[in-house]
Each structure stands twice: as structure tokens, then as C-alpha cells.
Design an enzyme around this catalytic site. Structure first.
Site, PDB file in Angstrom:
ATOM      1  N   LYS A   1       0.799  -1.040   0.288  1.00  0.00           N
ATOM      2  CA  LYS A   1       0.063   0.070   0.138  1.00  0.00           C
ATOM      3  C   LYS A   1       0.755   1.111   0.003  1.00  0.00           C
ATOM      4  O   LYS A   1       0.626   2.273  -0.641  1.00  0.00           O
ATOM      5  CB  LYS A   1      -1.088  -0.009   1.282  1.00  0.00           C
ATOM      6  CG  LYS A   1      -1.911   1.272   1.323  1.00  0.00           C
ATOM      7  CD  LYS A   1      -2.880   1.134   2.665  1.00  0.00           C
ATOM      8  CE  LYS A   1      -3.865   0.216   2.309  1.00  0.00           C
ATOM      9  NZ  LYS A   1      -5.082   0.227   3.210  1.00  0.00           N
TER      10      LYS A   1
ATOM     11  N   GLU B   1      10.017  -5.789   4.045  1.00  0.00           N
ATOM     12  CA  GLU B   1      10.150  -7.008   3.200  1.00  0.00           C
ATOM     13  C   GLU B   1       9.672  -7.121   1.702  1.00  0.00           C
ATOM     14  O   GLU B   1      10.468  -7.811   1.015  1.00  0.00           O
ATOM     15  CB  GLU B   1       9.143  -7.985   3.983  1.00  0.00           C
ATOM     16  CG  GLU B   1       9.704  -8.221   5.665  1.00  0.00           C
ATOM     17  CD  GLU B   1       8.504  -7.458   6.319  1.00  0.00           C
ATOM     18  OE1 GLU B   1       8.576  -7.703   7.631  1.00  0.00           O
ATOM     19  OE2 GLU B   1       8.082  -6.273   5.819  1.00  0.00           O
TER      20      GLU B   1
ATOM     21  N   GLY C   1      -5.227  -4.743   4.791  1.00  0.00           N
ATOM     22  CA  GLY C   1      -4.691  -5.734   3.960  1.00  0.00           C
ATOM     23  C   GLY C   1      -5.274  -7.385   4.006  1.00  0.00           C
ATOM     24  O   GLY C   1      -5.234  -8.018   3.136  1.00  0.00           O
ATOM     25  N   ARG C   2      -5.762  -7.654   5.277  1.00  0.00           N
ATOM     26  CA  ARG C   2      -6.178  -9.219   5.393  1.00  0.00           C
ATOM     27  C   ARG C   2      -7.743  -9.151   4.839  1.00  0.00           C
ATOM     28  O   ARG C   2      -8.189 -10.185   4.670  1.00  0.00           O
ATOM     29  CB  ARG C   2      -5.928  -9.551   6.926  1.00  0.00           C
ATOM     30  CG  ARG C   2      -6.770  -8.610   7.805  1.00  0.00           C
ATOM     31  CD  ARG C   2      -6.217  -9.035   9.441  1.00  0.00           C
ATOM     32  NE  ARG C   2      -6.633  -8.190  10.249  1.00  0.00           N
ATOM     33  CZ  ARG C   2      -6.224  -7.149  10.704  1.00  0.00           C
ATOM     34  NH1 ARG C   2      -5.054  -6.450  10.033  1.00  0.00           N
ATOM     35  NH2 ARG C   2      -6.613  -6.119  11.549  1.00  0.00           N
TER      36      ARG C   2
ATOM     37  N   GLU D   1      -4.776 -11.662  13.872  1.00  0.00           N
ATOM     38  CA  GLU D   1      -4.406 -10.145  14.001  1.00  0.00           C
ATOM     39  C   GLU D   1      -5.472  -9.275  14.142  1.00  0.00           C
ATOM     40  O   GLU D   1      -5.161  -8.150  14.493  1.00  0.00           O
ATOM     41  CB  GLU D   1      -3.527 -10.185  12.351  1.00  0.00           C
ATOM     42  CG  GLU D   1      -3.136  -8.576  12.526  1.00  0.00           C
ATOM     43  CD  GLU D   1      -2.091  -8.587  10.882  1.00  0.00           C
ATOM     44  OE1 GLU D   1      -1.025  -8.911  10.939  1.00  0.00           O
ATOM     45  OE2 GLU D   1      -2.773  -8.054   9.905  1.00  0.00           O
TER      46      GLU D   1
ATOM     47  N   HIS E   1      -3.076 -37.887  11.683  1.00  0.00           N
ATOM     48  CA  HIS E   1      -1.757 -38.695  11.992  1.00  0.00           C
ATOM     49  C   HIS E   1      -0.866 -37.712  13.004  1.00  0.00           C
ATOM     50  O   HIS E   1       0.276 -38.088  13.018  1.00  0.00           O
ATOM     51  CB  HIS E   1      -0.984 -39.271  10.873  1.00  0.00           C
ATOM     52  CG  HIS E   1      -2.102 -40.431  10.189  1.00  0.00           C
ATOM     53  ND1 HIS E   1      -1.970 -41.801  10.403  1.00  0.00           N
ATOM     54  CD2 HIS E   1      -2.852 -40.373   9.339  1.00  0.00           C
ATOM     55  CE1 HIS E   1      -2.546 -42.328   9.566  1.00  0.00           C
ATOM     56  NE2 HIS E   1      -3.313 -41.311   8.926  1.00  0.00           N
TER      57      HIS E   1
ATOM     58  N   LYS F   1       8.857  -4.127  13.839  1.00  0.00           N
ATOM     59  CA  LYS F   1       9.372  -3.374  12.656  1.00  0.00           C
ATOM     60  C   LYS F   1      10.346  -2.130  13.001  1.00  0.00           C
ATOM     61  O   LYS F   1      11.338  -1.908  12.252  1.00  0.00           O
ATOM     62  CB  LYS F   1       8.328  -2.976  11.658  1.00  0.00           C
ATOM     63  CG  LYS F   1       7.547  -4.182  11.164  1.00  0.00           C
ATOM     64  CD  LYS F   1       6.542  -3.579  10.117  1.00  0.00           C
ATOM     65  CE  LYS F   1       5.461  -4.783   9.660  1.00  0.00           C
ATOM     66  NZ  LYS F   1       4.723  -4.321   8.724  1.00  0.00           N
TER      67      LYS F   1
END
Length: 545
Positions: free
Chosen positions: A205, A211, A266-267, A352, A383, A509
Site C-alpha cells: 500500500k 520485506e 490488508g487481510r 491479527e 496422524h 518493525k
């Protein structure tokens, strides 16, 4: 008043204590119609919530809890574009992203945002189609064969889930994802690509996510090392960002920058241009079906009474276990290999959004918020962690997501997977008594039978929801993802928190910006002794480089 101080909260606590010893097996034995009363259907989806530690009275009280929390008012405020994300002063309008172009206006600061939404959607879809049909070629004229999406968090997880889930609908452009700053993520992706036939998409954005920019610069360096020129970047790099100038400074043509909106987190953004990798993977028609499925779930959520409202019931049952049964965990088990990213997607969406210890108005919350979400695809997880669910000491509710049809039709694999899903929900509910275990071991000597029988008992009474999809197609995937979005919103309303900010993500961050240059310098800022020791150890390990 905090919701925990309300009369309905106190009533629910008393109700929990009064029915603590009721077993689901007994409830099913006493009520043969339990499933009929405790499942809901939409075209393409069935939601079975009958295998929960809940009666009609429980559900009635939980619906009263939602009413007391003001869910109707908050849902209406979100839908019309009020700035309900008060810590950031923003509207929350991911639902507007899937509205038809001719829907009633949705206004932010007096402006109808629907024309902007559909302008950007049409631009992104047109670009995706140009890659699919070959009309957008590389700088040397070769057809684009690979699309690499560079993002992180909400700009990565939702699109990656959708691209994997819709594998049977893929077109002729391979879609790759790079998110982790660890070079072990990007290196193997680049190693398999040809620069002349690859398009990179940088999703940020602000066009400043550390990153994402780190990986974007690595991709640009690789691109030039393959013999292409700086001017060629314009045909091989696109961006999804609010900062057109920053993207242009990177070398991306302004026409290839697709807008993000402040009023979409964002999510919650896969429905926007952030969904470009999904568009490239499946094409315009299927992406519009994806939006239509989400819109169908929106209509159900906004217009259905709570007692039969699928996202509301999911949310309230989650609160029932989290706050009244002290069960903070939630297993998510998709019995579909193509849905294997769903647990990770829901980890971010839930943890979040709901991992908050302050209310909307800055007070400490009066109860636990959020859920510890984990999971894995079935039948693999049978399993692994299912042993803990069956015979462990903790109450851990589960969601089972199972497609009813498969496009692959290999042997009896699909029937086997479905049978296991249904069997596990039954086993969680029923359990196995000591008498049943003894009967199973009737052929053994008595001493051996009595020693082994207790090990083979299962308490049962482990709650589960089962979500059946007629098939895993774009429409049904849209419904599924929107269903969970609304679940998280409902829980945020009841807890009185803001599920649309994430200030906790930012703190680390900020500290990283101080520490990174110190890894290559002799001086160290003021840190605790542990952090200083870790920095020193890194320097020793890299002293010869």
C-alpha cells in the site's frame, strides 16, 4: 458498560455452570431431530453446528448477547461506510469491493466509492486478461508465461490461498508467490524463471513495506542480470499501491500501478487489485464468480436473523467456548489438499484482527479475546495433532471444511477423505466409553482387557462445526472466505475491540530498523543484554564474510 458486566453475560455464565455435565451424545440420543434444527444451508454450502455443546437455550442466549453488544448497529455502520476503524480514522469497506457496479451508492466522506472500485477492478482484470491471451508480451516480444507476486501478510496470504484453492481453474500463466525476506524464499523462484517471459507484481500500500521492497529490489537486480535493461522494467513490473510516485521511481509505469484503498485492510483485500494473482491464475469470469460468492455471503450476513445467520452462529459459538468454557484454541481442518493454506489464512484473519487487550476506547478488555488458530489438511492431521483432540485434557473446538465433489476423480481417494472427515466429527462427539472399549477387547484375557480398556476410551464431547461445499469453485470459495471475515467482525463487536487495526505488528518493525545496521557496525545502541549478546554472536558468525 463492558459486555462482561451485562446481565446477559452473567446469565450465560450461570447457564454454562448448570449444563456443565451434559454430553452431546446424550443430546443426540434424546433429540433425533437435532441435526434438522441445527444446520443451515445456502446455495453451494451447508453449515452443520449440531455437534456443539449447545442447546436451543444456549443459542437463544448467545443471540441475545449479540443484540446487547449492538451488532445490528455496528453492521449497518460498516456497510454504509462509517469510520468504525476509529484508531486509524478509516471506514471498513471490504464488503463494498464485491458489490455490483449498479448497487446503491456507498459513501466515504461524501463520495460514492463504487465507481472507483469498479474502475480499478476493471483495469486489473483487463491486465490479467492481457497476460492470459498474450496481448501483453515481454520487452523482447515473447509471451508472458510466469507471474510473480511479491507481498507479505494480507497482500500475500489471501491471494495465495485463493490461487491454490482454485487450481483446477488455472489458465496458461504460472503464478508464484514471494513473501518472506529470507532469501531461501525468492532464490528458488527466480532460479526457475526466464526474465523475458516473467512479470513481477509488487504489492505494498505504501510502497515502503521493508520485506516487500527487499524482495522487489532483489527481483529487479536479477532481472537486469539476465541481460534486460532498465527501460524494460516498465513491461515486466507492475505494482499494487497507493503511492504511484514511489512505484514510478522504482521504474514501474504509472499505467501499471493499481490502486489500493485506505478503507480496506490488508487481510481483507483479496477482493481488490490485491487479488491480481488470482485474476491472472483463473481469468476475469472466474474472479467475478469469486466476488459474487462473497457478495452472496454478505447478503446472508446483513439480512438473516441471528439464529439462522451462519457467520453470527460461528462467531457466537466461538465466544461460547473461548469465554465461557476457557477454551482458547481452534483447530481448522480442510479435507482438501487445495485448501491447505486455509488454516494459515485464518490464523492471520483471526489472530491479527482479534489479538487486542484494549477496547475501542482504550480500556482494558474484561475477557479473553482472539483465538489460537491452528490446523492442517485432512487426512494428514489425523496422524498428528488429532491425538490431542481425542484424548488430551484440553477442550479444543474444530472446524471441518469438506468439498462434496472433486474435479480429479482418481480412484476412491475423495470418497475416502470425505468418510474420514465425517467419522472424525462423529468420534469427537460420541467418544468411547469404558464399557464399549471392553466390548471391543472381548477376545483378550481378562487381565489384559482390563489393563488396555482404559487406554482405548475417549471422553468425546469435543465440539466441531462442519462446513460442506458442494464443490470447491470460485463462488463457493468466495462464500467461505467472506463467512470467516464476518465471523471475526461479530466477535470484535461483542468484545468491544477494533478488529481492523494491528498496532502490535508495527512495534517489532521499528526496532528492526535500529538493529539491522548494527549487525554490520562496531557500535551498538542501548539494548538489553540478551539482544546485545545476539548481535555480537551474529557478528562473530559473519566475521569472515
Amino acid at each position: 458498560m463492558k459486555i462482561t458486566a451485562s446481565p446477559i453475560w452473567q446469565t450465560l455464565q450461570q447457564h454454562r455452570q448448570q449444563h456443565a455435565d451434559v454430553h452431546m451424545r446424550t443430546q443426540f440420543e434424546q433429540d433425533p431431530q437435532r441435526f434438522e434444527r441445527m444446520h443451515e444451508t445456502l446455495p453451494g454450502l451447508l453449515f452443520d453446528y449440531s455437534k456443539n455443546r449447545a442447546s436451543e437455550e444456549t443459542l437463544h442466549l448467545l443471540c441475545q448477547l449479540a443484540e446487547t453488544a449492538g451488532l445490528a448497529e455496528e453492521a449497518a455502520a460498516m456497510r454504509r461506510g462509517d469510520k468504525i476503524n476509529i484508531s486509524e480514522g478509516r471506514a471498513v469497506l471490504h464488503t463494498a469491493l464485491r458489490l455490483p457496479a449498479d448497487a446503491a451508492p456507498v459513501r466515504v466522506d461524501g463520495e460514492n466509492v463504487l465507481p472507483k472500485i469498479h474502475h480499478e477492478l476493471d483495469r486489473a482484470l483487463a491486465f490479467a486478461e492481457s497476460l492470459i491471451n498474450g496481448s501483453h508480451s515481454g520487452a523482447t516480444g515473447k509471451r508472458i508465461t510466469d507471474f510473480v507476486h511479491i507481498g507479505i501478510g494480507g497482500s500475500d496470504i489471501g491471494p495465495q490461498l485463493a490461487v491454490q484453492a482454485l487450481r483446477p481453474y488455472h489458465k496458461n500463466v504460472r503464478v508464484h508467490f514471494v513473501s518472506n525476506a529470507d532469501d531461501a524464499d525468492i532464490a528458488p523462484v527466480l532460479a526457475g524463471l526466464c526474465a523475458e517471459t516473467t512479470v513481477f507484481c509488487v504489492a505494498s500500500k505504501s510502497f515502503g513495506t521493508p520485506e516487500t521492497l527487499l524482495n522487489a529490489h532483489a527481483a529487479r537486480s536479477w532481472f537486469r542480470e539476465q541481460g534486460l535493461h532498465e527501460a524494460d522494467i516498465a513491461r515486466h513490473f507492475v505494482a499494487i499501491s497507493s503511492d504511484v510516485a514511489a512505484a514510478r521511481n522504482f521504474g514501474i509505469a504509472a499505467d501499471n500501478v493499481f490502486a489500493m484503498f485506505d478503507w480496506v485492510g490488508g487481510r481483507y483485500s483479496v477482493w481488490s487489485a490485491i487479488g491480481l494473482p488470482v485474476m491472472v491464475a483463473v481469468g476475469e469470469s472466474k474472479f467475478r464468480h469469486f466476488l459474487a460468492g462473497a457478495h452472496a455471503m454478505d447478503n446472508h450476513f446483513f439480512n438473516t436473523p441471528y439464529r439462522h445467520n451462519i457467520p453470527v452462529l460461528l462467531a457466537l459459538l466461538g465466544i461460547w467456548y473461548n469465554n465461557f468454557h476457557q477454551a482458547p484454541g481452534q483447530a481448522v481442518v480442510p479435507y482438501s489438499h487445495n485448501l491447505r493454506r486455509l488454516p494459515g489464512y485464518l490464523q492471520q484473519l483471526d489472530m491479527e484482527s482479534s489479538g487486542k487487550n484494549r477496547t475501542l476506547h482504550g480500556q482494558t478488555v474484561g475477557c479473553d479475546t482472539g483465538t489460537i488458530v491452528f490446523g492442517e489438511e485432512g487426512v494428514n492431521c489425523q496422524h498428528a495433532f488429532f491425538q490431542l483432540l481425542h484424548q488430551g485434557t484440553r477442550l479444543i473446538p474444530s472446524d471441518f471444511i469438506v468439498p462434496m465433489r472433486t474435479p480429479y476423480r482418481v480412484g476412491r481417494q475423495h470418497r475416502f477423505v470425505v468418510a474420514n472427515a465425517f467419522a472424525q466429527t462423529e468420534a469427537f462427539m460420541r467418544g468411547k466409553t469404558l464399557a464399549e472399549a471392553r466390548a471391543e477387547l472381548a477376545g483378550l484375557p481378562e487381565a489384559e482387557r482390563e489393563a488396555l480398556a482404559p487406554q482405548k476410551t475417549f471422553p468425546g464431547n469435543q465440539p466441531s462445526n462442519t462446513i460442506l461445499l458442494d464443490e470447491l469453485n470460485p463462488f463457493n470459495l468466495g462464500m467461505l472466505m467472506a463467512m470467516y471475515e464476518h465471523k471475526i467482525f461479530v466477535q470484535g463487536v461483542v468484545w468491544g475491540i477494533n478488529p481492523f487495526d494491528q498496532w502490535g505488528v508495527e512495534y517489532g518493525k521499528v526496532l528492526a530498523k535500529t538493529i539491522e545496521p548494527e549487525l554490520n557496525r562496531s557500535d551498538i545502541s542501548a539494548h538489553d543484554s540478551s539482544t546485545c549478546g545476539l548481535i555480537a554472536y551474529y557478528r562473530r558468525c559473519n566475521a569472515t564474510e
